[in-house]
Write a protein that holds these residues in place. Structure first.
Motif, PDB file in Angstrom:
ATOM      1  N   MET A 103      65.108  18.010  16.808  1.00  0.00           N
ATOM      2  CA  MET A 103      63.756  17.286  16.493  1.00  0.00           C
ATOM      3  C   MET A 103      63.156  16.867  17.494  1.00  0.00           C
ATOM      4  SD  MET A 103      65.546  14.829  12.905  1.00  0.00           S
ATOM      5  CE  MET A 103      64.595  15.043  12.868  1.00  0.00           C
ATOM      6  N   THR A 104      61.544  17.223  16.879  1.00  0.00           N
ATOM      7  CA  THR A 104      60.761  16.781  17.672  1.00  0.00           C
ATOM      8  C   THR A 104      60.779  15.197  17.381  1.00  0.00           C
ATOM      9  OG1 THR A 104      58.733  17.484  16.765  1.00  0.00           O
ATOM     10  CG2 THR A 104      59.963  18.664  18.238  1.00  0.00           C
ATOM     11  N   ARG A 105      59.699  14.536  18.495  1.00  0.00           N
ATOM     12  CA  ARG A 105      59.347  12.936  18.251  1.00  0.00           C
ATOM     13  C   ARG A 105      58.423  12.724  18.836  1.00  0.00           C
ATOM     14  NH1 ARG A 105      60.533   9.366  22.285  1.00  0.00           N
ATOM     15  NH2 ARG A 105      62.048   9.686  23.696  1.00  0.00           N
ATOM     16  N   ASP A 106      57.428  11.667  18.617  1.00  0.00           N
ATOM     17  CA  ASP A 106      56.501  11.274  19.185  1.00  0.00           C
ATOM     18  C   ASP A 106      56.212  10.035  19.920  1.00  0.00           C
ATOM     19  OD1 ASP A 106      54.817  12.826  16.984  1.00  0.00           O
ATOM     20  OD2 ASP A 106      55.232  11.563  16.245  1.00  0.00           O
ATOM     21  N   ALA A 107      56.293  10.284  21.447  1.00  0.00           N
ATOM     22  CA  ALA A 107      56.570   9.192  22.503  1.00  0.00           C
ATOM     23  C   ALA A 107      55.160   8.180  22.324  1.00  0.00           C
ATOM     24  CB  ALA A 107      55.918  10.111  23.654  1.00  0.00           C
ATOM     25  N   ILE A 108      53.838   8.640  22.035  1.00  0.00           N
ATOM     26  CA  ILE A 108      52.854   7.734  21.834  1.00  0.00           C
ATOM     27  C   ILE A 108      52.311   7.758  20.134  1.00  0.00           C
ATOM     28  CG2 ILE A 108      50.940   6.802  22.686  1.00  0.00           C
ATOM     29  CD1 ILE A 108      52.025   5.706  24.405  1.00  0.00           C
ATOM     30  N   ARG A 109      52.220   6.475  19.808  1.00  0.00           N
ATOM     31  CA  ARG A 109      50.606   6.630  18.773  1.00  0.00           C
ATOM     32  C   ARG A 109      49.975   6.224  18.149  1.00  0.00           C
ATOM     33  NH1 ARG A 109      55.240   6.215  14.511  1.00  0.00           N
ATOM     34  NH2 ARG A 109      56.712   5.229  15.787  1.00  0.00           N
ATOM     35  N   LEU A 110      48.944   6.659  18.402  1.00  0.00           N
ATOM     36  CA  LEU A 110      47.284   6.101  17.754  1.00  0.00           C
ATOM     37  C   LEU A 110      47.467   5.808  15.842  1.00  0.00           C
ATOM     38  CD1 LEU A 110      47.069   6.969  20.809  1.00  0.00           C
ATOM     39  CD2 LEU A 110      45.107   5.825  20.492  1.00  0.00           C
ATOM     40  N   ARG A 111      47.311   4.687  15.738  1.00  0.00           N
ATOM     41  CA  ARG A 111      46.990   4.931  14.024  1.00  0.00           C
ATOM     42  C   ARG A 111      45.171   3.677  13.765  1.00  0.00           C
ATOM     43  NH1 ARG A 111      53.633   2.440  12.004  1.00  0.00           N
ATOM     44  NH2 ARG A 111      54.163   4.681  12.266  1.00  0.00           N
ATOM     45  N   GLN A 112      44.330   4.674  12.987  1.00  0.00           N
ATOM     46  CA  GLN A 112      43.026   4.277  13.331  1.00  0.00           C
ATOM     47  C   GLN A 112      42.541   3.118  14.196  1.00  0.00           C
ATOM     48  OE1 GLN A 112      44.628   2.355   9.360  1.00  0.00           O
ATOM     49  NE2 GLN A 112      43.256   3.785   8.315  1.00  0.00           N
ATOM     50  N   VAL A 113      42.854   3.490  15.123  1.00  0.00           N
ATOM     51  CA  VAL A 113      42.639   2.523  16.955  1.00  0.00           C
ATOM     52  C   VAL A 113      40.985   2.826  16.544  1.00  0.00           C
ATOM     53  CG1 VAL A 113      42.139   2.574  19.327  1.00  0.00           C
ATOM     54  CG2 VAL A 113      44.186   3.095  17.880  1.00  0.00           C
ATOM     55  N   SER A 122      48.484  11.453  17.784  1.00  0.00           N
ATOM     56  CA  SER A 122      50.184  11.276  18.298  1.00  0.00           C
ATOM     57  C   SER A 122      50.364  12.154  19.430  1.00  0.00           C
ATOM     58  CB  SER A 122      51.422  11.462  17.033  1.00  0.00           C
ATOM     59  OG  SER A 122      50.916  12.974  16.858  1.00  0.00           O
ATOM     60  N   PHE A 123      50.911  11.325  20.313  1.00  0.00           N
ATOM     61  CA  PHE A 123      51.922  12.775  21.527  1.00  0.00           C
ATOM     62  C   PHE A 123      53.252  12.919  21.012  1.00  0.00           C
ATOM     63  CE2 PHE A 123      47.658  10.403  22.569  1.00  0.00           C
ATOM     64  CZ  PHE A 123      47.236  11.045  22.917  1.00  0.00           C
ATOM     65  N   THR A 124      53.738  14.463  21.264  1.00  0.00           N
ATOM     66  CA  THR A 124      55.092  14.549  21.233  1.00  0.00           C
ATOM     67  C   THR A 124      55.744  14.532  22.143  1.00  0.00           C
ATOM     68  OG1 THR A 124      54.614  15.942  19.881  1.00  0.00           O
ATOM     69  CG2 THR A 124      57.029  16.354  20.101  1.00  0.00           C
ATOM     70  N   GLU A 140      59.361   3.379  19.189  1.00  0.00           N
ATOM     71  CA  GLU A 140      58.858   2.143  17.818  1.00  0.00           C
ATOM     72  C   GLU A 140      58.286   0.436  18.633  1.00  0.00           C
ATOM     73  OE1 GLU A 140      59.265   3.155  14.616  1.00  0.00           O
ATOM     74  OE2 GLU A 140      60.110   5.300  15.403  1.00  0.00           O
ATOM     75  N   THR A 141      57.802   0.773  19.582  1.00  0.00           N
ATOM     76  CA  THR A 141      57.568  -0.669  19.876  1.00  0.00           C
ATOM     77  C   THR A 141      56.216  -1.027  19.448  1.00  0.00           C
ATOM     78  OG1 THR A 141      58.858  -0.864  21.510  1.00  0.00           O
ATOM     79  CG2 THR A 141      57.074  -2.430  21.441  1.00  0.00           C
ATOM     80  N   ASP A 142      55.656  -0.940  18.709  1.00  0.00           N
ATOM     81  CA  ASP A 142      53.969  -1.514  18.227  1.00  0.00           C
ATOM     82  C   ASP A 142      53.148  -2.291  20.197  1.00  0.00           C
ATOM     83  OD1 ASP A 142      51.237  -2.196  17.450  1.00  0.00           O
ATOM     84  OD2 ASP A 142      52.243  -2.967  15.823  1.00  0.00           O
ATOM     85  N   LEU A 143      52.434  -1.590  21.201  1.00  0.00           N
ATOM     86  CA  LEU A 143      51.726  -2.658  22.016  1.00  0.00           C
ATOM     87  C   LEU A 143      50.938  -3.629  21.617  1.00  0.00           C
ATOM     88  CD1 LEU A 143      52.842  -0.341  23.294  1.00  0.00           C
ATOM     89  CD2 LEU A 143      51.285   0.360  24.718  1.00  0.00           C
ATOM     90  N   THR A 144      50.423  -3.566  20.220  1.00  0.00           N
ATOM     91  CA  THR A 144      49.752  -3.909  19.998  1.00  0.00           C
ATOM     92  C   THR A 144      49.492  -5.891  19.663  1.00  0.00           C
ATOM     93  OG1 THR A 144      49.127  -3.514  17.976  1.00  0.00           O
ATOM     94  CG2 THR A 144      47.358  -3.036  19.436  1.00  0.00           C
ATOM     95  N   ALA A 145      50.851  -5.056  19.455  1.00  0.00           N
ATOM     96  CA  ALA A 145      51.687  -7.252  18.669  1.00  0.00           C
ATOM     97  C   ALA A 145      52.213  -7.908  20.452  1.00  0.00           C
ATOM     98  CB  ALA A 145      52.823  -6.519  17.785  1.00  0.00           C
ATOM     99  N   LEU A 146      52.682  -7.133  21.346  1.00  0.00           N
ATOM    100  CA  LEU A 146      52.687  -8.289  22.553  1.00  0.00           C
ATOM    101  C   LEU A 146      51.625  -8.565  22.925  1.00  0.00           C
ATOM    102  CD1 LEU A 146      54.614  -4.758  24.449  1.00  0.00           C
ATOM    103  CD2 LEU A 146      55.329  -6.513  21.884  1.00  0.00           C
TER     104      LEU A 146
END
Length: 245
Positions: A1-11, A31-33, A70-76
């Protein structure tokens, strides 16, 4: 299975306020796989560097979220974000940013030393070997070519085994032959090491080394191109620039 390394959501990334405000990114979802090589392209002022800086945690979006795994950078907070960048993100700039008084192996070891680790010589030499510089370990930057200096900078960025390696025009200061050498080495990091790479470039030949090209225009996603060729990338950029005129 592929997974996303980085995801941007409505940035959204906006600079300034009021009538002087400039929006560099508009509601960008992307997203970047993991284990793939992505090039980011677009006309001048399209938001390429802003996208890269937000995705790498070097800049904070005005709104939206950026997830590394799974880490939200914007919450840190700033301290936790700094630690995350140190441990999980690599960044390579157009200018090599090597310390001139240190040897290649000392430059490569620097991030681990700053993190309180004492890397073994074998660990450092192994990374230098991956970028083809095992015989230049004791050379200082002024004793290396531009391409060799950039490869040292890449080795320094990957020694901490980052989940994503970002490059901001990493071949922009190199001649075409040396640039291709560095790009082949980046391709090898993906193919043989499973590294995830996201690279901003203006060069269709550089972009053709990637698995996918993401095109931006005026801070918005303007399409993607899989398994790109230099000619296909150049044609897409020509159409985009003609539309912008």
């Amino acid at each position: 299975m592929t997974r996303d390394a980085i995801r941007l959501r409505q940035v959204v990334r906006r600079f300034g306020s009021g009538d002087a405000a400039v929006t560099a990114l508009h509601d960008l979802t992307l997203s970047f796989t993991a284990g793939t090589f992505t090039a980011v392209m677009g006309p001048s002022g399209s938001g390429k560097s802003t996208l890269l800086h937000c995705a790498a945690g070097l800049d904070r979006p005005t709104s939206g979220s950026v997830l590394l795994g799974e880490t939200d950078l914007t919450a840190l907070d700033e301290t936790r974000l700094t630690l995350l960048r140190r441990d999980r993100i690599g960044f390579v700039f157009q200018s090599f940013n090597l310390l001139p008084t240190l040897t290649a192996e000392q430059n490569v070891a620097l991030p681990l030393r700053l993190a309180g680790r004492r890397p073994s010589r074998g660990e450092v030499r192994a990374v230098l070997s991956r970028v083809g510089l095992s015989d230049r370990a004791r050379h200082r930057p002024q004793e290396l070519s531009g391409g060799q200096q950039q490869r040292v900078a890449i080795a320094r960025a990957v020694i901490s085994r980052p989940e994503v390696l970002f490059g901001d025009e990493p071949t922009g200061a190199l001649d075409s032959s040396t640039g291709r050498e560095v790009l082949r080495m980046l391709r090898t990091l993906v193919d043989d090491g499973g590294q995830t790479i996201v690279m901003v470039t203006h060069d269709p030949v550089a972009a053709a080394h990637a698995d996918r090209v993401v095109f931006l225009a005026d801070g918005r996603l303007h399409g993607t191109l899989d398994t790109p060729s230099a000619s296909a990338v150049a044609a897409r950029m020509t159409r985009m620039e003609a539309t912008a005129c």
